[in-house]
Design an enzyme around this catalytic site. Structure first.
Site, PDB file in Angstrom:
ATOM      1  N   ASP A  61      54.362 107.883 -11.686  1.00 15.31           N
ATOM      2  CA  ASP A  61      55.135 108.797 -12.517  1.00 15.31           C
ATOM      3  C   ASP A  61      55.768 107.932 -13.573  1.00 15.31           C
ATOM      4  O   ASP A  61      56.449 106.954 -13.274  1.00 15.31           O
ATOM      5  CB  ASP A  61      56.201 109.570 -11.734  1.00 15.31           C
ATOM      6  CG  ASP A  61      56.568 110.865 -12.471  1.00 15.31           C
ATOM      7  OD1 ASP A  61      55.641 111.602 -12.858  1.00 15.31           O
ATOM      8  OD2 ASP A  61      57.755 111.127 -12.682  1.00 15.31           O
ATOM      9  N   SER A  62      55.468 108.252 -14.800  1.00 14.18           N
ATOM     10  CA  SER A  62      55.987 107.412 -15.863  1.00 14.18           C
ATOM     11  C   SER A  62      56.352 108.272 -17.037  1.00 14.18           C
ATOM     12  O   SER A  62      55.940 109.426 -17.129  1.00 14.18           O
ATOM     13  CB  SER A  62      54.964 106.345 -16.257  1.00 14.18           C
ATOM     14  OG  SER A  62      53.697 106.918 -16.393  1.00 14.18           O
ATOM     15  N   GLN A  73      42.385 110.506 -17.128  1.00 13.55           N
ATOM     16  CA  GLN A  73      41.254 109.574 -17.182  1.00 13.55           C
ATOM     17  C   GLN A  73      41.685 108.175 -17.635  1.00 13.55           C
ATOM     18  O   GLN A  73      41.138 107.172 -17.195  1.00 13.55           O
ATOM     19  CB  GLN A  73      40.161 110.111 -18.125  1.00 13.55           C
ATOM     20  CG  GLN A  73      39.425 111.318 -17.563  1.00 13.55           C
ATOM     21  CD  GLN A  73      38.806 111.062 -16.192  1.00 13.55           C
ATOM     22  OE1 GLN A  73      38.046 110.121 -15.984  1.00 13.55           O
ATOM     23  NE2 GLN A  73      39.159 111.891 -15.214  1.00 13.55           N
ATOM     24  N   SER A 112      46.355 112.014  -9.805  1.00  9.00           N
ATOM     25  CA  SER A 112      46.420 112.333 -11.236  1.00  9.00           C
ATOM     26  C   SER A 112      45.020 112.684 -11.703  1.00  9.00           C
ATOM     27  O   SER A 112      44.038 112.226 -11.124  1.00  9.00           O
ATOM     28  CB  SER A 112      46.925 111.116 -12.016  1.00  9.00           C
ATOM     29  OG  SER A 112      46.715 111.300 -13.405  1.00  9.00           O
ATOM     30  N   GLY A 113      44.947 113.460 -12.754  1.00  7.48           N
ATOM     31  CA  GLY A 113      43.643 113.746 -13.349  1.00  7.48           C
ATOM     32  C   GLY A 113      43.497 112.987 -14.657  1.00  7.48           C
ATOM     33  O   GLY A 113      42.525 113.161 -15.385  1.00  7.48           O
ATOM     34  N   TYR A 132      52.528 108.609 -25.654  1.00  3.02           N
ATOM     35  CA  TYR A 132      53.406 108.255 -26.778  1.00  3.02           C
ATOM     36  C   TYR A 132      53.069 106.888 -27.382  1.00  3.02           C
ATOM     37  O   TYR A 132      53.808 106.386 -28.220  1.00  3.02           O
ATOM     38  CB  TYR A 132      54.875 108.266 -26.319  1.00  3.02           C
ATOM     39  CG  TYR A 132      55.349 109.631 -25.866  1.00  3.02           C
ATOM     40  CD1 TYR A 132      55.847 110.556 -26.776  1.00  3.02           C
ATOM     41  CD2 TYR A 132      55.290 109.999 -24.526  1.00  3.02           C
ATOM     42  CE1 TYR A 132      56.276 111.817 -26.365  1.00  3.02           C
ATOM     43  CE2 TYR A 132      55.718 111.255 -24.101  1.00  3.02           C
ATOM     44  CZ  TYR A 132      56.197 112.156 -25.024  1.00  3.02           C
ATOM     45  OH  TYR A 132      56.612 113.401 -24.622  1.00  3.02           O
TER      46      TYR A 132
END
Length: 199
Positions: free
Chosen positions: A70-71, A12, A9-10, A157
């Site tokens: 993955d969420s 941060q 993932s990128g 979110y």
């Protein structure tokens, strides 16, 4: 000597969270961008499929063990949407604010009782690209969708997610408190229990 794991993932925010929780195990989590690894094509139809695709992709291109997460958010009134499309709900280059606005627009006129939702997190750790038994951990966090964003912590979110029992948005929680109770926090706790055997 710390062990290096690449995060598929990128993001941060995620990188910071994983480095905080895995530091005690002597693990250093590096972003895949450090190795010029492009994002994998998330062609899976579930969180677990996409997490495996991302972890395998990062392993293949770096030769290091990889951790992928993955969420997303499932809103009952929207039949589980945005789900696996949470990050790109409002389009491929959507910002968090765009995604939040689209969610609010789609829920316009929905009563508070009908705004039940949950965050889901699937974590996959692969020792190498051909790992036949990846470590899979998952967590879910029940809540409701607020009518307006609140708070400025977190990402995604978080400003719209009402935390049950606390009556505040996830984005109003201090990071340490959020990391204990969130969907990712729950999945990470499982990971911490199980990953030493994999290392």
């Amino acid at each position: 000597m710390s062990r290096q794991i690449v995060l598929a993932s990128g993001n941060q925010g995620k990188l910071k969270e994983f480095n905080m929780v895995l530091a005690d195990l002597g693990v250093e989590v590096l972003p895949q961008s450090q190795f010029n690894v492009p994002d994998a094509d998330e062609t899976g139809l579930s969180f677990v499929e996409n997490a495996i695709i991302k972890a395998r992709h990062a392993c293949q291109l770096t030769g290091l063990p990889a951790l992928a997460d993955d969420s997303g958010l499932e809103v009952d009134a929207l039949n589980g949407a945005p789900g696996i499309y949470s990050a790109r709900f409002a389009g491929p280059d959507a910002t968090d604010a765009d995604n939040n606005q689209k969610l609010l627009d789609m829920l316009a006129g929905t009563s508070p009782e009908e705004r039940s939702a949950r965050f889901r997190c699937l974590l996959v750790f692969m020792r190498h690209a051909a790992d036949p038994t990846p470590l899979i951990c998952q967590g879910s966090w029940e809540g409701k969708i607020l009518p307006l964003p609140q708070g400025d912590h977190g990402f995604g979110y978080d400003p719209l997610f009402l935390v049950p029992g606390l009556d505040i948005a996830s984005a109003q929680l201090p990071a340490e408190q959020k990391n204990k109770i969130s969907h990712r926090g729950q999945a990470v706790q499982q990971l911490l229990k199980m990953i030493p055997a994999y290392l």
